[in-house]
Design a protein around this motif. Structure first.
Motif, PDB file in Angstrom:
ATOM      1  N   GLU A 197       0.823  -1.211   0.000  1.00 21.90           N
ATOM      2  CA  GLU A 197       0.000   0.000   0.000  1.00 21.90           C
ATOM      3  C   GLU A 197       0.860   1.266   0.000  1.00 21.90           C
ATOM      4  N   TRP A 198       2.025   1.206   0.619  1.00 18.48           N
ATOM      5  CA  TRP A 198       2.938   2.351   0.590  1.00 18.48           C
ATOM      6  C   TRP A 198       3.276   2.746  -0.842  1.00 18.48           C
ATOM      7  N   LEU A 199       3.504   1.712  -1.672  1.00 19.87           N
ATOM      8  CA  LEU A 199       4.065   1.938  -3.000  1.00 19.87           C
ATOM      9  C   LEU A 199       3.002   2.105  -4.080  1.00 19.87           C
ATOM     10  N   GLY A 200       1.766   1.957  -3.733  1.00 22.96           N
ATOM     11  CA  GLY A 200       0.709   2.168  -4.713  1.00 22.96           C
ATOM     12  C   GLY A 200      -0.638   1.715  -4.205  1.00 22.96           C
ATOM     13  N   GLY A 201      -1.541   2.638  -4.031  1.00 24.96           N
ATOM     14  CA  GLY A 201      -2.868   2.291  -3.547  1.00 24.96           C
ATOM     15  C   GLY A 201      -3.667   3.528  -3.216  1.00 24.96           C
ATOM     16  N   PHE A 202      -4.948   3.326  -2.945  1.00 21.50           N
ATOM     17  CA  PHE A 202      -5.843   4.441  -2.653  1.00 21.50           C
ATOM     18  C   PHE A 202      -6.389   4.390  -1.227  1.00 21.50           C
ATOM     19  N   GLU A 203      -6.333   3.234  -0.592  1.00 22.23           N
ATOM     20  CA  GLU A 203      -6.818   3.103   0.779  1.00 22.23           C
ATOM     21  C   GLU A 203      -6.107   1.950   1.467  1.00 22.23           C
ATOM     22  N   GLY A 204      -6.217   1.910   2.787  1.00 20.28           N
ATOM     23  CA  GLY A 204      -5.517   0.906   3.577  1.00 20.28           C
ATOM     24  C   GLY A 204      -4.618   1.579   4.599  1.00 20.28           C
ATOM     25  N   LEU A 205      -4.137   0.805   5.552  1.00 23.24           N
ATOM     26  CA  LEU A 205      -3.311   1.358   6.615  1.00 23.24           C
ATOM     27  C   LEU A 205      -1.987   1.905   6.090  1.00 23.24           C
ATOM     28  N   GLY A 206      -1.424   1.264   5.059  1.00 22.80           N
ATOM     29  CA  GLY A 206      -0.186   1.762   4.472  1.00 22.80           C
ATOM     30  C   GLY A 206      -0.362   3.118   3.836  1.00 22.80           C
ATOM     31  N   VAL A 207      -1.439   3.278   3.093  1.00 21.11           N
ATOM     32  CA  VAL A 207      -1.746   4.572   2.461  1.00 21.11           C
ATOM     33  C   VAL A 207      -1.994   5.631   3.523  1.00 21.11           C
ATOM     34  N   TYR A 208      -2.755   5.260   4.552  1.00 21.39           N
ATOM     35  CA  TYR A 208      -3.071   6.219   5.620  1.00 21.39           C
ATOM     36  C   TYR A 208      -1.816   6.613   6.388  1.00 21.39           C
ATOM     37  N   MET A 209      -0.876   5.693   6.542  1.00 24.92           N
ATOM     38  CA  MET A 209       0.373   6.013   7.223  1.00 24.92           C
ATOM     39  C   MET A 209       1.155   7.067   6.440  1.00 24.92           C
ATOM     40  N   ILE A 210       1.209   6.916   5.122  1.00 24.55           N
ATOM     41  CA  ILE A 210       1.906   7.902   4.279  1.00 24.55           C
ATOM     42  C   ILE A 210       1.212   9.260   4.366  1.00 24.55           C
ATOM     43  N   GLN A 211      -0.115   9.236   4.382  1.00 26.43           N
ATOM     44  CA  GLN A 211      -0.866  10.498   4.468  1.00 26.43           C
ATOM     45  C   GLN A 211      -0.588  11.222   5.782  1.00 26.43           C
ATOM     46  N   THR A 212      -0.566  10.490   6.893  1.00 29.45           N
ATOM     47  CA  THR A 212      -0.299  11.119   8.184  1.00 29.45           C
ATOM     48  C   THR A 212       1.140  11.613   8.276  1.00 29.45           C
ATOM     49  N   LYS A 213       2.051  10.914   7.641  1.00 33.10           N
ATOM     50  CA  LYS A 213       3.449  11.347   7.629  1.00 33.10           C
ATOM     51  C   LYS A 213       3.590  12.662   6.880  1.00 33.10           C
TER      52      LYS A 213
END
Length: 264
Positions: A197-213
């Motif tokens: 999810e960090w490297l490509g995605g629209f939702e999920g905990l990985g995406v949300y982590m990048i957004q909060t960072k």
């Protein structure tokens, strides 16, 4: 004194964990740590509660990807392990390839899968399958290799074929090994899903982590990390409970051995 020593030995990891968390809290309170980067445990717990709606929505996506990938990985692991046990040439052909797959970093595979398969769930599920397959298949194969050879020879003398030996001896013997590998794979499943999810995605905990960072909301970012760890621990615990239900004779044997040692 002896009682205190027994308590300390039994709960050593819990005591150490509480001590480290308390030390972290004190260090944050005394401004020994850069507070704008490393929040205190109390701030992380507060973020878990106040941001629970976003965490819940995103965790559902990550959990779904992890469960689908883990389920496919388990089925593939059993199929490949059985085929590799029945056909020696297939074992020799596939085993080195399985080893090689573990030398490639997950962060190197994920972007390639995203480019090939798109930004939906598919590349995340494939990555989870790839990362969870190896521990399970190796554990099952170890279970097959450690089967009771006397039982195998007895069945062969009775005219059993290789499939019957597999079903009646090797598969039951491999169950404890399978659950050991499954515990490892459960933790891999959630981490792999988040990395993808960090490297490509629209939702999920990985995406949300990048957004909060990117928003410099480090308390919420740490809350995501803590949540991922908690989810992994909970499901590893559930695997242990399922193991006790499905193979109770293993724990009964262990209990009997302990009792024998006590009453020697």
């Amino acid at each position: 004194m002896k009682k205190l020593t027994n308590i300390a030995n039994k709960y050593a990891s819990l005591i150490l964990g509480i001590f480290l968390i308390a030390l972290w809290e004190v260090a944050g309170y005394m401004a020994w740590l850069p507070k704008f980067i490393i929040p205190t445990p109390s701030e992380i717990v507060s973020a878990l509660w106040t941001d629970k709606a976003n965490l819940w929505v995103n965790s559902q996506v990550t959990l779904l990807q992890a469960f689908i990938g883990l389920g496919i990985g388990i089925v593939l692991a059993f199929i490949l392990a059985i085929l590799m046990d029945l056909a020696t040439w297939l074992y020799r052909a596939l085993y080195p390839l399985l080893i090689i797959t573990q030398t490639i970093p997950t962060v190197a595979i994920a972007p390639v899968l995203v480019l090939l398969l798109g930004y939906d769930m598919t590349p995340k599920i494939v990555l989870v399958v790839l990362t969870t397959l190896f521990p399970i298949i190796i554990s099952i194969l170890n279970g097959f290799a450690n089967s009771d050879q006397d039982a195998v020879r007895l069945l062969q003398l009775m005219g059993a074929n290789r499939w019957q030996v597999l079903v009646h001896v090797k598969l039951p013997n491999s169950m404890p090994f399978f659950f050991s590998g499954l515990r490892v794979s459960v933790s891999y499943a959630f981490v792999s899903s988040v990395v993808a999810e960090w490297l490509g995605g629209f939702e999920g905990l990985g995406v949300y982590m990048i957004q909060t960072k990117k928003a410099f909301a480090y308390d919420r970012m740490f809350a995501v990390i803590v949540l991922i760890s908690l989810i992994s621990l909970i499901f590893m615990w559930l695997v242990s409970k399922i193991e006790r239900i499905l193979i109770p004779w293993l724990y009964q044997d262990q209990k009997n051995n302990v009792m024998k040692e006590l009453f020697k």
